[in-house]
Design a protein around this motif. Sequence first.
Motif, PDB file in Angstrom:
ATOM      1  N   ALA A 153       0.839  -1.196   0.000  1.00 18.55           N
ATOM      2  CA  ALA A 153       0.000   0.000   0.000  1.00 18.55           C
ATOM      3  C   ALA A 153       0.878   1.251   0.000  1.00 18.55           C
ATOM      4  CB  ALA A 153      -0.926   0.019   1.207  1.00 18.55           C
ATOM      5  N   VAL A 154       0.457   2.251  -0.744  1.00 15.24           N
ATOM      6  CA  VAL A 154       1.144   3.545  -0.807  1.00 15.24           C
ATOM      7  C   VAL A 154       0.450   4.506   0.150  1.00 15.24           C
ATOM      8  CG1 VAL A 154       1.820   5.484  -2.276  1.00 15.24           C
ATOM      9  CG2 VAL A 154       1.788   3.149  -3.207  1.00 15.24           C
ATOM     10  N   ASP A 222       2.852  -2.654   4.034  1.00 16.05           N
ATOM     11  CA  ASP A 222       1.766  -3.584   3.755  1.00 16.05           C
ATOM     12  C   ASP A 222       0.442  -2.919   4.102  1.00 16.05           C
ATOM     13  OD1 ASP A 222       0.616  -5.073   6.512  1.00 16.05           O
ATOM     14  OD2 ASP A 222       2.520  -4.005   6.662  1.00 16.05           O
ATOM     15  N   LEU A 223      -0.641  -3.446   3.551  1.00 18.02           N
ATOM     16  CA  LEU A 223      -1.944  -2.799   3.690  1.00 18.02           C
ATOM     17  C   LEU A 223      -2.429  -2.689   5.134  1.00 18.02           C
ATOM     18  CD1 LEU A 223      -4.283  -1.430   2.294  1.00 18.02           C
ATOM     19  CD2 LEU A 223      -5.259  -3.683   1.813  1.00 18.02           C
ATOM     20  N   GLN A 242      -3.503   0.247  -3.339  1.00 17.10           N
ATOM     21  CA  GLN A 242      -2.785  -0.992  -3.067  1.00 17.10           C
ATOM     22  C   GLN A 242      -2.438  -1.688  -4.377  1.00 17.10           C
ATOM     23  OE1 GLN A 242      -5.133  -4.415  -1.741  1.00 17.10           O
ATOM     24  NE2 GLN A 242      -6.979  -3.148  -1.861  1.00 17.10           N
ATOM     25  N   PHE A 243      -1.440  -2.575  -4.307  1.00 16.30           N
ATOM     26  CA  PHE A 243      -1.088  -3.383  -5.470  1.00 16.30           C
ATOM     27  C   PHE A 243      -0.357  -4.623  -4.994  1.00 16.30           C
ATOM     28  CE2 PHE A 243       2.512  -0.616  -4.733  1.00 16.30           C
ATOM     29  CZ  PHE A 243       3.631  -1.393  -4.985  1.00 16.30           C
ATOM     30  N   SER A 289      -9.022  -6.708  10.117  1.00 14.46           N
ATOM     31  CA  SER A 289     -10.242  -6.718   9.306  1.00 14.46           C
ATOM     32  C   SER A 289     -10.387  -5.538   8.356  1.00 14.46           C
ATOM     33  CB  SER A 289     -11.466  -6.755  10.222  1.00 14.46           C
ATOM     34  OG  SER A 289     -11.525  -5.586  11.004  1.00 14.46           O
ATOM     35  N   GLN A 290      -9.686  -4.434   8.591  1.00 20.27           N
ATOM     36  CA  GLN A 290      -9.916  -3.223   7.805  1.00 20.27           C
ATOM     37  C   GLN A 290      -9.096  -3.219   6.522  1.00 20.27           C
ATOM     38  OE1 GLN A 290      -9.399  -0.070  10.855  1.00 20.27           O
ATOM     39  NE2 GLN A 290     -11.135   0.849   9.823  1.00 20.27           N
ATOM     40  N   VAL A 291      -9.538  -3.945   5.518  1.00 25.83           N
ATOM     41  CA  VAL A 291      -8.775  -3.993   4.272  1.00 25.83           C
ATOM     42  C   VAL A 291      -9.643  -3.738   3.051  1.00 25.83           C
ATOM     43  CG1 VAL A 291      -7.018  -5.555   5.193  1.00 25.83           C
ATOM     44  CG2 VAL A 291      -9.074  -6.500   4.151  1.00 25.83           C
ATOM     45  N   ALA A 292     -10.886  -3.353   3.261  1.00 27.92           N
ATOM     46  CA  ALA A 292     -11.792  -3.170   2.124  1.00 27.92           C
ATOM     47  C   ALA A 292     -11.739  -1.739   1.591  1.00 27.92           C
ATOM     48  CB  ALA A 292     -13.208  -3.521   2.527  1.00 27.92           C
TER      49      ALA A 292
END
Length: 299
Positions: A153-154, A222-223, A242-243, A289-292
Motif C-alpha cells: 500500500a502507498v 503492507d496494507l 494498493q497493489f 479486518s480493515q482492508v476493504a
Amino acid sequence: MRLRRLALGMAPLLFLSLGCAPVDSSTSTGSDEGSPSATTSESTAADPAACAAGAVRTPGTLTIGTDSPAYDPWFAKNDPTNGEGFESAVAYAVAEKLGFTGDQVQWTKVPFNSSYAPGKQGKFDFDINQISITAQRAQVVDFSDGYYAAAQAVVTLKGSPADGATTLAELKGLKIGAQTGTTSLTAIRDLIQPDSDPVVFKDTTGATQALQHGQVDAILVDLPTAFYIVAAELSKGTIVGQFQPESGKQEEFGMLFEKGSPLVECVNEALAALREDGTLDAIEQRWLSQVANVPELTP
C-alpha cells in the motif's frame, strides 16, 4: 516485509476468545493425547504434536523469535507473550496444535534482517515477524506455508503530489521511502522504479516520521500497517492505493526456520488444521479486518 502498526477499532470482538491468548494446560493437545504411532513419518505428520515432540531445539519448550519492538497489529503493547495481536495469536494457536501450553512457549528477540541471514537461526525454533516468503530468502532458510496474504500500500499526506494517483507510473517522479530489507523496498525499486533512488529507513517509524515532515512524498508498507499509520500516526494521512508486489501474485508471510528444520512439516500441519477449523480466519477478523475499499493501483 517488516512492518509497523495498524488501525484502531479492528473488527468485532466476536472472535476475541479464539486463538488470541496463550493456552493453558486444560486446553492443550499435548503429544501424550491418544498415543499416535510414531513409526512412520505419515503418522507423525498427521499429528502436529507428535511431529513436533522430537523436532524442537529444547524438549518441552517451543522457542519463537520476533523483533523488538513488536508492533501493532501484529503484537499488542510490545509484548508477544500476551497472545494479543495477529501474529502473537497465530503463534500461540500453532503452539497449542503442536502440543505446547502457553507457559511452554518462550520468546526471543531476533532483529528482522538477522532472521533470514545465513546461519543466524540458532536461537529459535521458528521466527514470526511479517517475513515475506521470497525465493531469494528461501535459498538460506525454510518457510512454513503462508499464514497471511497482504498487498502493498502507498501512504501519503492529503494534498501531497502522491495524493490521488491511480497508477504506479504516476509515482515515478516522486520521492518514496520504505524500511530496509523489506519487500516494500524491493517493490519500489522493481515495480514503481522511481526516477530517484528510494529513501531507505531503519524501520517504518522513521519512514512515517519522514513523511510527516515532508522528507518523502510517500512511503510503501503492507496494507494492514497502512491502516494503522493513517488512523493513529498521521493526522492527514491517506492510503493512495494498493497493489500486488509480484506480477499479481499475492505476497504471503511465512514462519521462518533454519534450513532443513524438521519442524516445518509439523507447523504446516498445524496451520492446515487451524485453517480448516476456522481459527485462522477468526484471528484475522479479530486483528486485521480493515482492508476493504482501497483502490487498486494499476501499472
